[in-house]
Design an enzyme around this catalytic site. Structure first.
Site, mmCIF file in Angstrom:
data_model
loop_
_atom_site.group_PDB
_atom_site.id
_atom_site.type_symbol
_atom_site.label_atom_id
_atom_site.label_comp_id
_atom_site.label_asym_id
_atom_site.label_seq_id
_atom_site.Cartn_x
_atom_site.Cartn_y
_atom_site.Cartn_z
ATOM 1 N N SER A 8 12.675 74.918 19.724
ATOM 2 C CA SER A 8 11.778 73.804 20.039
ATOM 3 C C SER A 8 10.547 74.202 20.840
ATOM 4 C CB SER A 8 12.544 72.722 20.803
ATOM 5 O OG SER A 8 13.110 73.252 21.984
ATOM 6 N N HIS A 12 14.894 70.677 14.750
ATOM 7 C CA HIS A 12 13.478 70.852 14.395
ATOM 8 C C HIS A 12 13.287 71.433 12.993
ATOM 9 C CE1 HIS A 12 11.896 69.815 18.372
ATOM 10 N NE2 HIS A 12 13.037 70.329 18.809
ATOM 11 N N LYS A 39 13.385 63.092 14.914
ATOM 12 C CA LYS A 39 12.227 63.933 14.609
ATOM 13 C C LYS A 39 11.779 63.630 13.169
ATOM 14 C CE LYS A 39 14.098 66.993 18.112
ATOM 15 N NZ LYS A 39 13.529 66.286 19.264
HETATM 16 C C1 PLP Z 1 17.069 71.612 19.628
HETATM 17 C C2 PLP Z 1 17.261 70.202 20.064
HETATM 18 N N1 PLP Z 1 18.481 69.657 19.979
HETATM 19 C C3 PLP Z 1 18.703 68.396 20.361
HETATM 20 C C4 PLP Z 1 17.698 67.600 20.842
HETATM 21 C C5 PLP Z 1 17.984 66.206 21.285
HETATM 22 O O1 PLP Z 1 17.589 65.302 20.325
HETATM 23 P P1 PLP Z 1 17.280 63.774 20.654
HETATM 24 O O2 PLP Z 1 15.955 63.725 21.326
HETATM 25 O O3 PLP Z 1 17.296 63.137 19.326
HETATM 26 O O4 PLP Z 1 18.360 63.280 21.558
HETATM 27 C C6 PLP Z 1 16.406 68.110 20.931
HETATM 28 C C7 PLP Z 1 15.321 67.268 21.433
HETATM 29 O O5 PLP Z 1 14.205 67.608 21.588
HETATM 30 C C8 PLP Z 1 16.187 69.453 20.541
HETATM 31 O O6 PLP Z 1 14.962 69.996 20.631
#
Ligand code: PLP
Length: 406
Positions: free
Chosen positions: A186, A214, A245
Site C-alpha cells: 500500500s 490493493h 478500494k
Molecule cells: C493491505 C491492506 N489491507 C487491509 C486494509 C484495510 O482495509 P479497509 O480500509 O477496507 O478496512 C488496508 C487499508 O488500507 C490495506 O492497505
C-alpha cells in the site's frame, strides 16, 4: 499522579506543531464530494489523487441504484452481527459470488478489510502457532497477529531467501506456519515476488495468506489480483481483500479452498462481535463485482493513468516506488519537505496522501498518489503540473531538495 491521558500529551504537542504550519494535515475535510475524482476542500474544487477508488465506482449509477433499492427493501442497517440476525440473503449471495469469482470452494464476508485481517488471522492461529509476515505488511495484519496470540516472525520485505532462512530455523514447526504477504503493497505500490514466495512455502509445506486489498480489480487478466497475475492461485491458501478500494464501498472478505474456512466463523471474534455490512453496502458491492468482471476497460484506463503519472514524475526527477503501479508514491527524506509540498499541492487544487514515519516503510516521508480509472488525462496532467511547480520552486530556491533525485 499519572493519568490515562498523559501518554496523549506528546501527540498534542506534535499536532500543535503541525497546525502551526498552517494546515490540519491529517483532518482534511472533504466539504462536498463532486465525483470519484473531485471534491471541495477549503472551499476550493480539488482533484482527489489519494483515494483507493481504483476503478472509480463510487458514483457508478448501477452501484448507486442497487444501494438505494436495497435501503428501500431492507432498511439502513442489519443491527446485528453475522452470527446474530445480521446474515441477510445478500451476504450469502455475495459470499457465493466471491467464491465463484476466485474459483474457490467458499468465502466469508467481514465488516471491513481491517476486520477481515483481524478475523482471519485470529481465527486461524493462536498461541503455539507461528506467523511469518513481510515487514512492510499493513497495520491490520500486525493487529491481527497480535490478536491471535501466535508467535510472530517478520521477514525482510519482498525477500524469499530471508523467508526461507527463517522457516529453516523453525524445523518441524515450519510445516504448520502461516506466511502473510500483500499483493501490491500500500505504501510504495510494489508487488510481492509471489512466484518465489510460493516456491519457498511449498518447500516447507507451510500455508500462504495473501492480502489483495490493493490488487483486486487492478491486476490479473480477470482482475483477481497478484496471485492470478503470477499464476499461483492454486498454491495460495487464503486470499483476503476489501470492498473499500476497487469495489468502492466498505467491507472485507476471505476466499479459500480449505473446507475449514467455514469453521473460522465460529472462532473469529472480529466476525462474531461486530455488526455485519448494511444491505446497501452489500448491494453496491455485488454490482461493483459484476462490473469488475465485465468491464476490463476500467483496468486499462487505470493503468494508462498510472503509467502516465509514474513516467511524468520520474522525468521530473522525483524519487518514486520501485515499479509503476496505481500507487505512485513520491519519496522524500525530510518531514519538513513533505509537509510544505503537501500544502502547496493542496493550494494548487490537488489532494494527495501525506504519510509520515512511523507509517512509512523506510523512515522517510511520502506524498502518496493513487490513480483511478475515473481520472481524465487532463486531471492527470493537472496533478503533474502541480508536482512540476514544486520542482520549479525548489529550482528557484537554488538548493537541492532532499528526496528529489538529481
Ligand atoms: C493491505 C491492506 N489491507 C487491509 C486494509 C484495510 O482495509 P479497509 O480500509 O477496507 O478496512 C488496508 C487499508 O488500507 C490495506 O492497505
Amino acid at each position: 499522579m499519572t493519568t490515562i491521558f498523559d501518554k496523549l500529551q506528546p501527540l498534542a504537542a506534535t499536532r500543535q506543531a503541525l497546525l502551526e504550519r498552517g494546515a490540519d494535515f491529517f483532518n482534511t475535510v472533504m466539504e462536498r464530494i463532486i465525483s470519484p475524482t473531485e471534491a471541495v476542500v477549503d472551499g476550493r474544487r480539488t482533484i482527489l489523487a489519494g483515494t483507493n477508488n481504483y476503478l472509480g465506482l463510487t458514483f457508478d449509477p448501477d452501484c448507486m441504484d442497487a444501494a438505494c433499492q436495497a435501503v428501500r427493501e431492507s432498511g439502513t442497517g442489519t443491527t446485528g452481527s453475522r452470527m446474530a440476525n445480521g446474515t441477510f440473503a445478500g451476504h450469502v449471495a455475495l459470499e457465493r459470488e466471491l467464491a465463484d469469482f476466485y474459483g474457490c470452494r467458499s468465502a466469508i464476508v467481514f465488516s471491513t478489510g481491517y476486520v477481515a485481517n483481524l478475523g482471519m488471522l485470529s481465527g486461524l492461529t493462536g498461541p503455539g502457532d507461528v506467523i511469518l509476515i513481510d515487514s512492510d505488511c499493513h497495520a491490520s495484519i500486525y493487529d491481527g497477529c497480535r490478536l491471535s496470540g501466535a508467535e510472530v516472525i517478520r521477514f525482510r520485505h519482498n525477500d524469499p531467501s530471508d523467508l526461507n532462512k527463517r522457516l529453516h530455523r523453525l524445523d518441524e514447526r515450519a510445516a504448520n506456519a502461516l506466511i502473510v504477504v500483500e499483493g501490491i503493497y500500500s505504501m510504495l505500490g510494489d508487488r510481492a515476488p509471489l512466484a518465489g514466495l510460493t516456491a519457498v512455502k511449498d518447500d516447507y509445506g507451510a500455508y500462504l495468506f495473501v492480502d489483495e486489498a490493493h490488487s483486486l480489480g487492478v491486476i490479473g487478466d480477470h482482475g483477481r489480483g497478484l496471485a492470478e497475475e503470477a499464476g499461483v492461485e492454486e498454491r495460495v491458501d487464503f486470499i483476503v481483500g476489501t470492498f473499500s478500494k476497487s469495489l468502492g464501498a466498505i467491507g472485507g472478505f476471505c476466499v479459500s479452498n480449505h473446507p475449514e474456512l467455514d469453521l473460522v466463523r465460529y472462532a473469529s471474534r472480529p466476525y462474531i462481535f461486530t455488526a455485519s455490512p448494511s444491505p446497501s453496502i452489500i448491494a453496491s458491492t455485488r454490482t461493483a463485482l459484476k462490473i469488475l468482471r465485465t468491464r476490463p476497460e476500467l483496468r486499462t484506463r487505470l493503468w494508462n493513468n498510472a503509467h502516465r503519472l509514474y513516467q511524468r514524475l520520474t522525468e521530473m526527477g522525483f524519487l518514486l516506488g520501485p515499479e509503476p503501479s496505481p500507487i505512485v508514491s513520491v519519496r522524500l527524506q525530510g518531514k519538513e519537505d513533505a509537509l510544505a509540498h503537501w500544502k502547496k499541492l493542496l493550494e494548487r487544487g490537488v489532494y494527495v496522501n501525506l504519510v509520515l514515519p512511523p507509517a512509512t516503510p523506510d523512515g522517510g516521508a511520502l506524498l502518496r498518489c493513487s490513480m483511478s480509472a475515473a481520472h481524465t488525462p487532463e486531471q492527470v496532467d493537472t496533478i503533474c503540473e502541480a508536482f512540476a511547480s514544486l520542482r520549479e520552486a525548489a529550482g528557484s530556491a537554488q538548493q537541492p531538495e532532499a528526496g528529489l533525485s538529481s
